[in-house]
Scaffold this motif. Structure first.
Motif, PDB file in Angstrom:
ATOM      1  N   PHE A  32       1.012  -1.386  -0.113  1.00 64.05           N
ATOM      2  CA  PHE A  32      -0.053   0.048   0.113  1.00 64.05           C
ATOM      3  C   PHE A  32       1.002   1.286   0.019  1.00 64.05           C
ATOM      4  CE2 PHE A  32      -4.311   1.049   1.437  1.00 64.05           C
ATOM      5  CZ  PHE A  32      -4.667   2.523   0.877  1.00 64.05           C
ATOM      6  N   ALA A  33       2.136   1.164   0.770  1.00 69.54           N
ATOM      7  CA  ALA A  33       3.015   2.535   0.851  1.00 69.54           C
ATOM      8  C   ALA A  33       3.341   2.785  -0.456  1.00 69.54           C
ATOM      9  CB  ALA A  33       4.123   1.861   1.756  1.00 69.54           C
ATOM     10  N   HIS A  83     -16.411   1.160   7.197  1.00 65.88           N
ATOM     11  CA  HIS A  83     -16.133   2.190   6.123  1.00 65.88           C
ATOM     12  C   HIS A  83     -14.541   2.658   6.022  1.00 65.88           C
ATOM     13  CE1 HIS A  83     -16.489   4.804   9.628  1.00 65.88           C
ATOM     14  NE2 HIS A  83     -15.778   5.796   8.979  1.00 65.88           N
ATOM     15  N   ASP A  84     -13.963   2.134   7.155  1.00 65.78           N
ATOM     16  CA  ASP A  84     -12.377   2.455   7.327  1.00 65.78           C
ATOM     17  C   ASP A  84     -11.846   1.383   7.849  1.00 65.78           C
ATOM     18  OD1 ASP A  84      -9.934   3.611   7.424  1.00 65.78           O
ATOM     19  OD2 ASP A  84     -10.454   5.182   8.544  1.00 65.78           O
ATOM     20  N   GLU A  85     -11.356   0.425   7.153  1.00 62.57           N
ATOM     21  CA  GLU A  85     -10.616  -0.756   7.700  1.00 62.57           C
ATOM     22  C   GLU A  85      -9.401  -1.299   7.041  1.00 62.57           C
ATOM     23  OE1 GLU A  85     -14.144  -3.512   7.045  1.00 62.57           O
ATOM     24  OE2 GLU A  85     -13.429  -4.226   5.176  1.00 62.57           O
ATOM     25  N   GLY A  86      -9.012  -2.262   7.000  1.00 61.89           N
ATOM     26  CA  GLY A  86      -7.738  -2.559   6.179  1.00 61.89           C
ATOM     27  C   GLY A  86      -7.952  -2.792   4.793  1.00 61.89           C
ATOM     28  N   PRO A  87      -7.176  -2.908   3.927  1.00 55.12           N
ATOM     29  CA  PRO A  87      -5.728  -2.264   4.063  1.00 55.12           C
ATOM     30  C   PRO A  87      -5.641  -1.106   4.414  1.00 55.12           C
ATOM     31  CG  PRO A  87      -5.976  -2.981   1.806  1.00 55.12           C
ATOM     32  CD  PRO A  87      -7.329  -3.209   2.628  1.00 55.12           C
ATOM     33  N   GLU A 133       0.199   0.221   7.872  1.00 51.28           N
ATOM     34  CA  GLU A 133       0.023  -1.092   8.747  1.00 51.28           C
ATOM     35  C   GLU A 133       1.273  -2.022   7.713  1.00 51.28           C
ATOM     36  OE1 GLU A 133      -3.752  -2.223   9.148  1.00 51.28           O
ATOM     37  OE2 GLU A 133      -4.120  -0.744  10.889  1.00 51.28           O
ATOM     38  N   ASP A 134       1.912  -1.641   7.054  1.00 45.51           N
ATOM     39  CA  ASP A 134       2.661  -2.658   6.029  1.00 45.51           C
ATOM     40  C   ASP A 134       1.886  -3.526   5.258  1.00 45.51           C
ATOM     41  OD1 ASP A 134       5.182  -1.270   6.766  1.00 45.51           O
ATOM     42  OD2 ASP A 134       5.144  -2.636   8.708  1.00 45.51           O
TER      43      ASP A 134
END
Length: 346
Positions: free
Chosen positions: A254-255, A286-290, A294-295
């Motif tokens: 994701f980064a 509505h706001d979870e992983g990934p 959190e790498d």
């Protein structure tokens, strides 16, 4: 219990064993929905969403308890926790009053250690449900484009958006954004009394839950005509969005996607005005992983809301929001609404 639900519960119990967690206690929340035997994404009849009762009360107090050999919806979760339990996973959204009422002597740890990794990758039925939610959110924006905006206030138009969302079957409106003119440069702006005038840029978005699943759709409008230089700035946001879409592939961190977005905006000269946040995971929450911090590494079945943005203080801003699924072949946008700068004629 359906075969699909049984497989999900079995996976949770394996994860519980790996984490050394004897019992899970969940309140109405995305985790509750994930493990409930009710139809996909829905809370059981009589159970209110995590926001509690409509009047702000605590709601009916129904919990979901998962042990090694049972999964039960109950109003007395403490009575189902074995005396031998040493570690109990509790819902991250558990209220302090609920924790006190549990009166459990065992060590309490976040249930997210078990459930968050399992919720990351959506199965085909979940992707279908998310697609329906996105379609509903985009339909609200399509109706919004037909409303009369001249002379109305941000607050008035936000109320109209909320009504449209509820009429579309939205079971919970999570957030609404109506920002006009210089307010479009404020990421956390709350719709207020500013009157919307010709020549204003508008940021409009709706985030809600339909049939248990969350979606957001956000677009940029202009009233009568866009402000000077606005289209050029907006084209950079769209280029960043396209770059993010191209970067969303399995095994990509994701980064790295976030770096790709910022490189595009930096190259345009708007780098210092770029929003640091470029996206977030969506699903039952509505706001979870990934999440970028959190790498996280993308894998097929993950779904994110891509939301690159540029905010130029006291002048204007632009943001688009789209839910996209990562697949083994290529990223698949779950929505169809175009990104064209829509000019409102009324």
């Amino acid at each position: 219990m359906s075969r699909r639900h049984a497989a999900r519960v079995a996976a949770v119990r394996r994860a519980m064993a790996q984490e050394g967690i004897d019992v899970l206690v969940l309140r109405p929340s995305p985790d509750f929905r994930f493990l409930s035997a009710s139809p996909e994404g829905a809370l059981p009849e009589g159970v209110l969403p995590e926001g509690g009762a409509p009047d702000g009360g605590a709601g009916p107090g129904v919990f979901l308890v998962v042990t090694a050999d049972a999964i039960v919806e109950t109003r007395d979760p403490a009575g189902l926790v074995p005396a031998s339990a040493r570690r109990v996973g509790v819902d991250p959204e558990m209220r302090a009053s609920e924790l006190f009422r549990l009166a459990i002597a065992a060590e309490l740890v976040p249930a997210s250690a078990v459930l968050a990794p399992l919720r990351l990758r959506k199965d085909p039925a979940e992707l279908t449900a998310l697609g329906r939610a996105v379609a509903a959110a985009e339909a609200v924006l399509a109706q919004a484009a037909e409303l009369a905006w001249f002379g109305a206030t941000e607050r008035t138009m936000a109320r109209r958006l909320r009504l449209l969302a509820l009429e579309s079957g939205c079971e919970e409106v999570i957030s609404l954004r109506v920002s006009a003119g210089e307010h479009t440069a404020r990421p956390e702006h709350v719709p207020g009394g500013r009157v919307i005038n010709p020549g204003d840029a508008l940021l409009v978005s709706v985030c809600g839950r339909w049939d248990g699943y969350c979606a957001e759709a956000g677009r940029v409008f202009a009233v009568a005509e866009p402000p000077e230089d606005y289209e050029a700035m907006y084209s950079v946001v769209l280029a960043a969005h396209r770059a993010a879409l191209a970067a969303l592939r399995p095994s990509v961190p994701f980064a790295e996607l976030a770096r790709t977005v910022h490189e595009v905006i930096d190259a345009s000269g708007y780098g210092r005005f770029a929003a640091p946040h470029v996206g977030r995971g969506v699903g039952l929450g509505h706001d979870e992983g990934p999440r970028a911090g959190e790498d996280a590494v993308f894998a097929p079945g993950m779904t994110v809301c891509l939301e690159p943005a540029i905010y130029v203080p006291d002048l204007f801003g632009a943001r688009v929001a789209d839910v996209v699924a990562c697949t083994a072949a290529e990223p698949v946008p779950l929505g169809t609404r175009p990104h064209t700068l829509h000019v409102l004629d009324r």
